[in-house]
Design a protein around this motif. Structure first.
Motif, short mmCIF file in Angstrom:
data_model
loop_
_atom_site.label_atom_id
_atom_site.label_comp_id
_atom_site.label_asym_id
_atom_site.label_seq_id
_atom_site.Cartn_x
_atom_site.Cartn_y
_atom_site.Cartn_z
N TYR A 8 4.28 0.77 -10.11
CA TYR A 8 4.19 2.26 -10.00
C TYR A 8 5.58 3.20 -9.43
O TYR A 8 6.31 2.38 -8.85
CB TYR A 8 2.91 3.41 -8.63
N GLN A 55 -8.43 -0.70 -7.11
CA GLN A 55 -8.00 -0.03 -6.86
C GLN A 55 -8.31 0.23 -5.12
O GLN A 55 -8.59 1.40 -4.67
CB GLN A 55 -8.99 1.37 -7.23
N LEU A 73 2.18 -0.46 -4.76
CA LEU A 73 1.95 1.59 -4.97
C LEU A 73 3.86 1.26 -3.84
O LEU A 73 3.57 1.15 -2.65
CB LEU A 73 0.61 1.40 -4.24
N PRO A 75 5.83 4.78 -1.33
CA PRO A 75 5.26 5.36 -0.79
C PRO A 75 5.03 6.38 -1.69
O PRO A 75 5.04 7.22 -2.60
CB PRO A 75 6.01 5.69 -0.02
N PHE A 76 3.43 7.61 -1.01
CA PHE A 76 2.72 8.17 -1.90
C PHE A 76 3.18 9.47 -1.53
O PHE A 76 4.11 9.72 -0.07
CB PHE A 76 1.16 8.95 -1.11
N ALA A 77 3.40 10.31 -2.25
CA ALA A 77 3.91 11.93 -1.81
C ALA A 77 3.16 12.98 -2.94
O ALA A 77 3.54 14.13 -3.72
CB ALA A 77 5.03 11.67 -3.56
N GLY A 78 1.96 12.65 -3.04
CA GLY A 78 1.40 14.19 -3.41
C GLY A 78 1.49 14.86 -2.61
O GLY A 78 1.10 14.94 -1.56
N ALA B 61 0.82 9.32 -11.49
CA ALA B 61 -0.02 8.71 -9.90
C ALA B 61 -1.02 7.15 -11.00
O ALA B 61 -0.44 7.50 -11.90
CB ALA B 61 -1.13 9.80 -10.06
N TYR B 62 -1.84 7.14 -9.83
CA TYR B 62 -2.37 5.72 -10.36
C TYR B 62 -3.48 6.53 -10.44
O TYR B 62 -4.11 6.43 -9.21
CB TYR B 62 -2.42 4.51 -9.03
N GLU B 63 -4.10 6.75 -11.43
CA GLU B 63 -5.24 8.27 -11.95
C GLU B 63 -6.31 7.77 -11.77
O GLU B 63 -7.16 7.84 -10.32
CB GLU B 63 -4.93 8.42 -13.05
N GLU B 64 -6.89 6.62 -11.79
CA GLU B 64 -8.02 6.37 -11.12
C GLU B 64 -8.10 6.17 -10.05
O GLU B 64 -9.20 5.96 -9.05
CB GLU B 64 -8.58 4.91 -12.34
N MET B 65 -7.76 5.50 -9.33
CA MET B 65 -7.65 5.37 -7.79
C MET B 65 -7.47 5.99 -6.80
O MET B 65 -8.15 6.73 -6.65
CB MET B 65 -6.80 4.49 -7.19
N HIS B 68 -11.09 8.02 -7.05
CA HIS B 68 -11.77 7.81 -6.29
C HIS B 68 -11.31 8.05 -4.73
O HIS B 68 -12.47 8.93 -3.74
CB HIS B 68 -11.31 5.90 -6.46
N ILE B 125 -4.92 13.88 1.17
CA ILE B 125 -4.51 14.19 0.56
C ILE B 125 -2.42 13.14 0.81
O ILE B 125 -2.35 12.20 -0.10
CB ILE B 125 -4.43 15.13 -0.18
N LYS B 126 -2.21 13.81 0.91
CA LYS B 126 -0.63 13.47 1.62
C LYS B 126 -0.57 12.07 1.74
O LYS B 126 -0.20 10.82 1.30
CB LYS B 126 0.02 14.34 2.68
N ALA B 127 -1.71 11.13 3.07
CA ALA B 127 -1.96 10.06 3.13
C ALA B 127 -2.74 8.82 2.40
O ALA B 127 -1.79 7.83 2.27
CB ALA B 127 -2.63 9.87 4.65
N ASN B 128 -2.77 9.55 1.50
CA ASN B 128 -4.08 8.29 0.83
C ASN B 128 -4.11 8.58 -0.54
O ASN B 128 -5.23 7.54 -1.12
CB ASN B 128 -5.54 8.41 1.79
N VAL B 129 -3.54 9.52 -0.85
CA VAL B 129 -3.46 9.63 -2.30
C VAL B 129 -2.60 8.47 -3.24
O VAL B 129 -1.82 9.08 -3.19
CB VAL B 129 -4.32 10.89 -3.03
N PRO B 130 -2.80 7.41 -4.18
CA PRO B 130 -1.79 7.62 -4.83
C PRO B 130 -0.94 8.10 -6.02
O PRO B 130 -1.03 8.24 -7.09
CB PRO B 130 -2.17 6.38 -5.49
N VAL B 131 -0.12 9.74 -5.67
CA VAL B 131 0.13 9.92 -6.47
C VAL B 131 1.36 9.94 -6.24
O VAL B 131 1.99 10.05 -4.91
CB VAL B 131 0.28 11.68 -6.24
N PHE B 132 2.71 9.78 -7.25
CA PHE B 132 4.02 9.57 -6.97
C PHE B 132 5.28 10.79 -7.64
O PHE B 132 4.58 11.42 -8.29
CB PHE B 132 4.82 8.18 -7.91
N GLY B 133 6.47 10.74 -6.96
CA GLY B 133 6.94 12.33 -7.11
C GLY B 133 8.63 11.90 -7.54
O GLY B 133 8.85 10.79 -6.29
N ARG C 111 4.02 22.19 5.81
CA ARG C 111 2.36 22.67 6.03
C ARG C 111 1.81 22.88 6.84
O ARG C 111 0.62 23.69 7.62
CB ARG C 111 1.37 21.54 5.17
#
Lengths: 79, 149, 149, 79
Positions: A8, A55, A73, A75-78, B61-65, B68, B125-133, C111
């Motif tokens: 990713y 997952q 994965l 680092p996360f960036a949400g 994002a790793y959407e499925e994960m 969850h 959300i910031k720490a644990n959701v696999p979203v990439f930017g 935030r």
């Protein structure tokens, strides 16, 4: 054994693809997989990444079974 | 009161509009046990980088994960705080500066639970959701990968 | 960035509409230094009282003193937190259950400041602004005077 | 001296009016004013209220000058 691996974000740029089939002679743990992947893609050594198995973020001691879905994965960036 | 918290669709394509936020607020009109709503909105900043100014963030994002992970955050928040309802929306794809990419909406009979849950959910959300930017910079296709702190 | 914080009109007659909230959000589109908005909405609850169910709150205020109090809260919040902007709206007159009577909107690059300022401002309003509320009950003109806890 | 006094919320119900001119033989402090008002409206004894002088909550020792605006404020209920 062979497992499905997904890359990713910036990691897909480094490996050059979004996913691949990973072939290994031995049974894998997350730790073993991690060293194999750093050998194949040395540029990953400079990057922070986590390994998800089915997952969930997994620790190095966790075993990987052949039907597992592995993801690397960055680092996360949400938000 | 929602007793069963089904997994809900969190991801939306592109920015989250202010009108979407107001419709969400209006839909709580009939929930007359609610006394306090806390809303968090993440907006894209025009940050200065070495190579120029950020013009947008391109989210993947790793959407499925991720779905969850969002579901687990919901469950934890409902278990920990006295909440009447809770909604999370996150953008995928390109969100230009000044636009909204995250909308967290919690409602409770009382303000304390609303404040605490709002903060808890956003941090999770910031720490644990696999979203990439990817922070897109200037006009020439430059970018840097974003990393939450 | 607002450098001078002029006293602003806080009181509105009747409920605060969701559309008003969305317009306020949309007006921050051009402030590209903002990364986080925290919004608090107070909604009228259909509380059970000895004499029946609350149907509305009728708000009144010592308006001049209240406007000063709101202004002081603004000044304190700007001094204490890294805020880009801040808006407060409070209803006067009758607000039916399920409708919104308080709208606190703070925006910051980050935030943490938004969360902290939102909570600070709401607590200050509850404690220090001379607003009074009659909880109207049932259909027969009954009421009880509300008191913040 | 005479000062302008305003009653808010439930206090206006108890006193029967929203404001009145308060006449006193002596110079007033907030504390003195408070005891005079409890004497005139004994029902106020059971109520919590604060006294504002010129739009600031004032302590009992604070003096009240003849041009002051006094307000009796019941518990706040904003939000």
């Amino acid at each position: 054994m062979s497992v499905h691996v997904m890359y990713y974000g910036m990691l897909a740029e480094i490996t050059g693809h979004a996913n691949e089939l990973w072939i290994s002679d031995e049974n894998l743990t997350v730790g073993k997989f991690r060293s194999q992947i750093l050998e194949k893609y040395p540029a990953l050594r400079e990057k922070k990444f986590k390994v998800a198995v089915n997952q969930k973020i997994a620790e190095d001691f966790a075993p990987i079974d052949p039907s597992a879905e592995i993801a690397l994965l960055p680092p996360f960036a949400g938000g | 009161m929602e007793k069963i918290h089904k997994p809900k669709k969190v991801f939306v394509q592109g920015p989250i509009s202010p009108e979407f936020v107001s419709k969400s607020i209006a839909s709580h009109h009939s929930k007359t046990g609610i006394g306090a709503h806390a809303i968090f909105l993440g907006q894209i900043r025009a940050d200065q980088k070495e190579s120029g100014t950020v013009t947008a963030i391109e989210y993947s994002a790793y959407e499925e994960m991720a779905e969850h992970a969002f579901h687990e955050i919901r469950e934890k928040a409902f278990a920990r705080f006295e909440l009447t309802c809770m909604h999370i929306y996150h953008s995928l794809g390109t969100v230009p500066v000044g636009e909204i990419s995250l909308f967290v909406f919690v409602s409770s009979p009382h303000r304390r639970a609303a404040f605490e849950a709002s903060e808890f959910v956003v941090e999770e959300i910031k720490a644990n959701v696999p979203v990439f930017g990817k922070e897109l910079i200037g006009e020439n296709g430059a970018y840097v990968w974003k990393e939450n702190s």
